[in-house]
Design a protein around this motif. Structure first.
Motif, mmCIF file in Angstrom:
data_model
loop_
_atom_site.group_PDB
_atom_site.id
_atom_site.type_symbol
_atom_site.label_atom_id
_atom_site.label_comp_id
_atom_site.label_asym_id
_atom_site.label_seq_id
_atom_site.Cartn_x
_atom_site.Cartn_y
_atom_site.Cartn_z
ATOM 1 N N ALA A 1 0.830 -1.213 0.000
ATOM 2 C CA ALA A 1 0.000 0.000 0.000
ATOM 3 C C ALA A 1 0.857 1.253 0.000
ATOM 4 C CB ALA A 1 -0.928 -0.006 1.215
ATOM 5 N N GLY A 2 1.983 1.215 0.722
ATOM 6 C CA GLY A 2 2.874 2.366 0.746
ATOM 7 C C GLY A 2 3.538 2.619 -0.594
ATOM 8 N N ALA A 3 3.876 1.540 -1.313
ATOM 9 C CA ALA A 3 4.591 1.680 -2.583
ATOM 10 C C ALA A 3 3.640 1.973 -3.744
ATOM 11 C CB ALA A 3 5.383 0.413 -2.868
ATOM 12 N N LEU A 4 2.477 1.321 -3.767
ATOM 13 C CA LEU A 4 1.580 1.415 -4.917
ATOM 14 C C LEU A 4 0.328 2.239 -4.666
ATOM 15 C CD1 LEU A 4 1.694 -2.339 -6.082
ATOM 16 C CD2 LEU A 4 3.155 -0.438 -6.820
ATOM 17 N N LYS A 5 0.127 2.682 -3.404
ATOM 18 C CA LYS A 5 -1.111 3.371 -3.037
ATOM 19 C C LYS A 5 -2.328 2.488 -3.330
ATOM 20 C CE LYS A 5 1.287 6.915 -1.854
ATOM 21 N NZ LYS A 5 1.551 7.160 -0.409
ATOM 22 N N LEU A 6 -2.157 1.202 -3.127
ATOM 23 C CA LEU A 6 -3.215 0.229 -3.374
ATOM 24 C C LEU A 6 -3.305 -0.712 -2.180
ATOM 25 C CD1 LEU A 6 -5.277 -1.000 -5.389
ATOM 26 C CD2 LEU A 6 -3.440 -2.526 -6.134
ATOM 27 N N GLN A 7 -4.467 -0.758 -1.566
ATOM 28 C CA GLN A 7 -4.692 -1.601 -0.398
ATOM 29 C C GLN A 7 -5.154 -2.985 -0.873
ATOM 30 O OE1 GLN A 7 -4.463 -3.219 2.425
ATOM 31 N NE2 GLN A 7 -4.580 -1.242 3.470
ATOM 32 N N ILE A 8 -4.294 -4.006 -0.718
ATOM 33 C CA ILE A 8 -4.616 -5.346 -1.221
ATOM 34 C C ILE A 8 -5.474 -6.140 -0.252
ATOM 35 C CG2 ILE A 8 -2.500 -5.454 -2.596
ATOM 36 C CD1 ILE A 8 -1.403 -7.411 -0.434
ATOM 37 N N GLY A 9 -5.633 -5.654 0.971
ATOM 38 C CA GLY A 9 -6.353 -6.411 1.985
ATOM 39 C C GLY A 9 -7.731 -6.866 1.548
ATOM 40 N N PRO A 10 -8.600 -5.959 1.052
ATOM 41 C CA PRO A 10 -9.943 -6.376 0.651
ATOM 42 C C PRO A 10 -9.957 -7.460 -0.422
ATOM 43 C CG PRO A 10 -9.850 -3.997 0.890
ATOM 44 C CD PRO A 10 -8.447 -4.487 0.986
ATOM 45 N N PHE A 11 -9.003 -7.426 -1.363
ATOM 46 C CA PHE A 11 -8.959 -8.443 -2.414
ATOM 47 C C PHE A 11 -8.677 -9.822 -1.832
ATOM 48 C CE2 PHE A 11 -7.771 -4.488 -4.607
ATOM 49 C CZ PHE A 11 -8.699 -4.497 -5.637
ATOM 50 N N VAL A 12 -7.699 -9.886 -0.940
ATOM 51 C CA VAL A 12 -7.344 -11.169 -0.330
ATOM 52 C C VAL A 12 -8.479 -11.663 0.556
ATOM 53 C CG1 VAL A 12 -5.716 -12.355 1.193
ATOM 54 C CG2 VAL A 12 -4.877 -10.647 -0.441
ATOM 55 N N LEU A 13 -9.054 -10.767 1.334
ATOM 56 C CA LEU A 13 -10.120 -11.157 2.261
ATOM 57 C C LEU A 13 -11.383 -11.587 1.511
ATOM 58 C CD1 LEU A 13 -9.558 -8.308 4.846
ATOM 59 C CD2 LEU A 13 -9.141 -10.745 5.243
ATOM 60 N N CYS A 14 -11.719 -10.885 0.437
ATOM 61 C CA CYS A 14 -12.871 -11.302 -0.370
ATOM 62 C C CYS A 14 -12.627 -12.654 -1.026
ATOM 63 C CB CYS A 14 -13.178 -10.241 -1.432
ATOM 64 S SG CYS A 14 -13.972 -8.738 -0.789
ATOM 65 N N SER A 15 -11.411 -12.884 -1.477
ATOM 66 C CA SER A 15 -11.072 -14.186 -2.061
ATOM 67 C C SER A 15 -11.199 -15.294 -1.032
ATOM 68 C CB SER A 15 -9.648 -14.152 -2.632
ATOM 69 O OG SER A 15 -9.524 -13.191 -3.654
ATOM 70 N N LEU A 16 -10.745 -15.017 0.177
ATOM 71 C CA LEU A 16 -10.822 -16.008 1.250
ATOM 72 C C LEU A 16 -12.281 -16.280 1.618
ATOM 73 C CD1 LEU A 16 -8.799 -17.616 3.051
ATOM 74 C CD2 LEU A 16 -9.088 -15.822 4.775
ATOM 75 N N LEU A 17 -13.091 -15.230 1.663
ATOM 76 C CA LEU A 17 -14.508 -15.410 1.994
ATOM 77 C C LEU A 17 -15.235 -16.146 0.876
ATOM 78 C CD1 LEU A 17 -16.703 -14.831 4.071
ATOM 79 C CD2 LEU A 17 -17.149 -12.655 2.905
ATOM 80 N N TRP A 18 -14.913 -15.825 -0.377
ATOM 81 C CA TRP A 18 -15.529 -16.539 -1.500
ATOM 82 C C TRP A 18 -15.160 -18.017 -1.475
ATOM 83 C CZ3 TRP A 18 -19.201 -17.126 -4.716
ATOM 84 C CH2 TRP A 18 -19.060 -17.940 -5.849
#
Length: 401
Positions: A361-378
């Motif tokens: 997130a610091g390097a790309l200004k992109l928070q990957i947390g929701p993507f991983v968490l949604c994948s895990l929930l799916w």
């Protein structure tokens, strides 16, 4: 389900955790070596957030509990613990959590840190041992970045994860005990929000009532012990906590929520809340459906603990110590029923998420947390749907016979 050869074989699953554990140990030793007067090069104190727990305890023990919600007074108390620290930490916890940290300032700062972290880590490991055993699993846990991050941050995720995990393990056989654990989890109320949804889905009224009574009683004891001024100060501080989240005083790069994802992209506060709300509603529906239709305890627990991070906008990277539970439950289910394509990659991503969240997130200004968490929930929902369908098919065959 497919069971073909996979890159994550037993050899790699044995080797990689050992490498990560060695890296964490070397980093920890180097960090300790660079400390000066119990602060690092950025004037962050040893134990970081733990200094707030010690300072709040100190204020309460000296008769000024409500002053912990005053950032200036709290900072002065923090400097009693670590005079060289220049980092400012706030206290937004309810009176019930105050009872947990109250004895800490009876000990010197370092002793209090180790007493709190090791005791809560012990609870965390004790509950996880109810889920899995074996050398490979324990190596994966020992090298889990969520564990180490919470340890370095001096935070309470070991305690909250242990309470949530213990509740999920006891709901079926010991409903009153489960309710007690859920009620105690109200020390961080935003992490307990999905339990009522799950309990209503299965009609667990005894557990739900016990949880409500426990939470109210614990809050009342804290208020009576520390004074009504503490409860008033806590309620008044919630507005400050909201502003801290909305405007990035708490770094969005460390927050794996949809709200933080949107704010990091520059989305206005109102729209960030709106999009977060949509995702949160979807997560609630998933939890409801999994608990309503699937009787697999592991998948129910994985759905609830994963979805918690998609419901609350106020979650931080150290809270991801919770992910040890859904990762373990889903791994056990995968080993028992086989794997679908991409599932093991999702588990690896979740295992690495606490470590990679802030740097990416610091390097790309992109928070990957929701993507991983949604994948895990799916992944959890898909498995729960398959398990529910299988149970229904078996029930139909049984009735036909």
């Amino acid at each position: 389900m497919k069971t073909d050869a996979h890159w994550l074989n037993r050899e790699r699953l044995t080797m990689y955790p050992r490498i990560f554990l060695a890296v964490f140990l070397v980093f920890g030793l180097l960090w300790l070596f660079l400390l000066k007067n119990m602060s690092d090069l950025k004037w962050v104190p040893f134990g970081a957030d733990f200094i707030t727990f010690w300072a709040a305890s100190h204020l309460a023990l000296t008769g000024h509990a409500s002053d912990a919600y005053n950032i200036r007074v709290l900072f002065k108390a923090q400097q009693i613990a670590v005079p060289a620290s220049q980092s400012i930490y706030a206290w937004f916890y309810p009176p019930s959590f105050y009872l947990v940290v109250l004895p800490l300032a009876l000990l010197p700062y370092l002793a209090a840190y180790w007493a709190f972290m090791l005791s809560t880590l012990g609870c965390y490991l004790l509950v996880l041992r109810r889920i899995f055993r074996g050398n490979t699993a324990m190596w994966c846990l020992a090298s889990f970045s969520g564990l180490w991050l919470n340890l370095f941050c001096g935070q309470n995720a070991f305690l909250t994860a242990a309470l949530a995990g213990a509740a999920l393990l006891t709901i079926e056989r010991r409903p009153f005990l489960a309710g007690l654990f859920i009620g105690l989890l109200a020390i961080k109320p935003h992490l307990a929000m999905l339990f009522p949804v799950a309990l209503l889905a299965i009609g667990a009224w005894r557990t739900l009532i016990t949880a409500a009574v426990t939470a109210i009683t614990f809050m009342a004891i804290g208020t009576v012990t520390l004074g009504t001024a503490v409860l008033k100060a806590f309620l008044a501080s919630l507005g400050d906590a909201r502003l801290v989240v909305e405007y990035g005083t708490l770094a969005w790069k460390k927050m794996p929520s949809v709200f933080a994802f949107m704010r990091l992209l520059g989305t206005p506060v109102t729209w960030a809340y709106a999009i977060h709300f949509v995702v949160a509603v979807m997560a609630v529906i998933v939890v409801w459906r999994v608990w309503r239709h699937c009787r697999n305890r592991n998948l129910r627990g994985a759905a609830l603990m994963t979805a918690t991070f998609l419901v609350s906008p106020y979650v931080l990277d150290y809270d991801l110590a919770w992910l040890a539970f859904p990762i373990a439950w889903l791994a056990l289910d995968g080993l028992r029923t086989g794997w679908l394509r991409g599932e093991r990659e999702v588990l690896v991503a979740a295992w690495l998420l606490p470590l990679l969240l802030a740097p990416i997130a610091g390097a790309l200004k992109l928070q990957i947390g929701p993507f991983v968490l949604c994948s895990l929930l799916w992944m959890t929902y898909r498995r729960a749907t398959a398990a529910a369908s299988m149970t229904g098919a078996l029930a139909s065959d049984s009735h036909a016979d």
